[in-house]
Design an enzyme around this catalytic site. Structure first.
Site, PDB file in Angstrom:
ATOM      1  N   ALA A 121     -32.830 -26.156  22.834  1.00  0.00           N
ATOM      2  CA  ALA A 121     -32.863 -24.806  23.394  1.00  0.00           C
ATOM      3  C   ALA A 121     -32.721 -24.761  24.906  1.00  0.00           C
ATOM      4  CB  ALA A 121     -34.165 -24.118  22.973  1.00  0.00           C
ATOM      5  N   ASN A 177     -40.542 -28.194  21.620  1.00  0.00           N
ATOM      6  CA  ASN A 177     -39.687 -29.366  21.478  1.00  0.00           C
ATOM      7  C   ASN A 177     -38.898 -29.662  22.747  1.00  0.00           C
ATOM      8  OD1 ASN A 177     -39.868 -30.672  18.850  1.00  0.00           O
ATOM      9  ND2 ASN A 177     -39.210 -28.721  18.001  1.00  0.00           N
ATOM     10  N   HIS A 205     -36.722 -20.863  29.480  1.00  0.00           N
ATOM     11  CA  HIS A 205     -37.049 -22.220  29.930  1.00  0.00           C
ATOM     12  C   HIS A 205     -36.443 -22.448  31.313  1.00  0.00           C
ATOM     13  CE1 HIS A 205     -38.421 -23.050  25.890  1.00  0.00           C
ATOM     14  NE2 HIS A 205     -37.231 -22.741  25.396  1.00  0.00           N
TER      15      HIS A 205
END
Length: 254
Positions: A121, A177, A205
């Site tokens: 991601a 993750n 993120h």
């Protein structure tokens, strides 16, 4: 290339429905999930086979794609590698256990198998890998998620976690993750901050990388999967890209 899937949830659905309609040499043939109904539903979409027993697909696949959870990696990855079968692992947090990581690496070497870890991601992983052994000094990850994606009912911003990636993946095994992926790529236990923010509707993120080479920053704003807000669409898309790359003559990037 014949593929078997472990875990038939949101990520597996996106991958299967994207890969199957294309005539690209990738045959997603077997589906395994402890909820057999999920496996059967996905198998029917792909014209594949849902298996009750995981071992039933081991002798008829070239690669196994794990889309389940860290506990499934611990349970099934050693079996896969002992059979000399390549594996894509999505639940990368399981590999933050150094002893388990080393065990899988040795099994893969001993049996001629490969372990593939998608970028997931985030963006910028190629740059992180490039500088990992060339004066890399500091890597930080700040993740913002909605209360819904973290199972929280709050209306103000709150820092849920601040510390090392190895601890973050223990506290949030299904949500972070990306911290494990970055840590493995740069061979450092990176600094992580996890914020639950009611003002965001995406999984955000932010990565800052500093070293002798200079500095770079990335910010990824991922739309969550409709069927599972804990999962970012980009995670599934990165696995699709990886699968397709195995049949390509010219490869771009790392």
């Amino acid at each position: 290339m014949k593929v078997g899937i472990i875990g038939c949830g949101a990520i597996a659905n996106i991958i299967t429905t994207s890969i199957v309609p294309e005539n690209n040499g990738i045959d997603i043939a077997y589906f395994f999930d402890k909820d057999i109904e999920k496996a059967e539903n996905l198998a029917s979409l792909a014209g594949g086979v849902a298996v009750l027993n995981f071992d039933d697909m081991m002798n008829d696949v070239d690669l196994i794609l794990e889309c389940a959870a860290p506990v499934s990696v611990k349970e099934y990855a050693p079996k896969v590698l002992e059979h000399g079968i390549d594996m894509i692992i999505m639940s990368i947090g399981a590999l933050m256990d150094n002893e388990f990581y080393n065990e899988l690496e040795q099994l893969a070497k001993n049996h001629g198998a490969k372990i593939h870890l998608p970028s997931g991601a985030i963006v910028g992983l190629d740059g992180i890998k490039a500088v990992a052994k060339f004066g890399l000094k500091n890597v930080t990850l700040t993740t913002r998620k909605s209360p819904k994606s973290l199972g929280k009912d709050i209306d103000t911003e709150e820092i849920l976690f601040e510390g090392k990636a190895s601890d973050a993946v223990k506290e949030f095994p299904l949500n972070i993750n990306v911290a494990a992926t970055i840590s493995i790529a740069c061979q450092k236990d990176i600094d992580v901050k996890i914020i639950v923010d009611p003002k965001v509707d995406r999984n955000v993120h932010e990565i800052v990388v500093k070293g002798d080479f200079g500095e770079f920053k990335t910010r990824t704003e991922n739309l969550p999967c409709e069927s599972n807000p804990k999962t970012s669409m980009l995670a599934a898309l990165s696995a699709i890209r990886l699968l397709k790359s195995f049949n390509e003559t010219i490869s771009v990037g790392m």
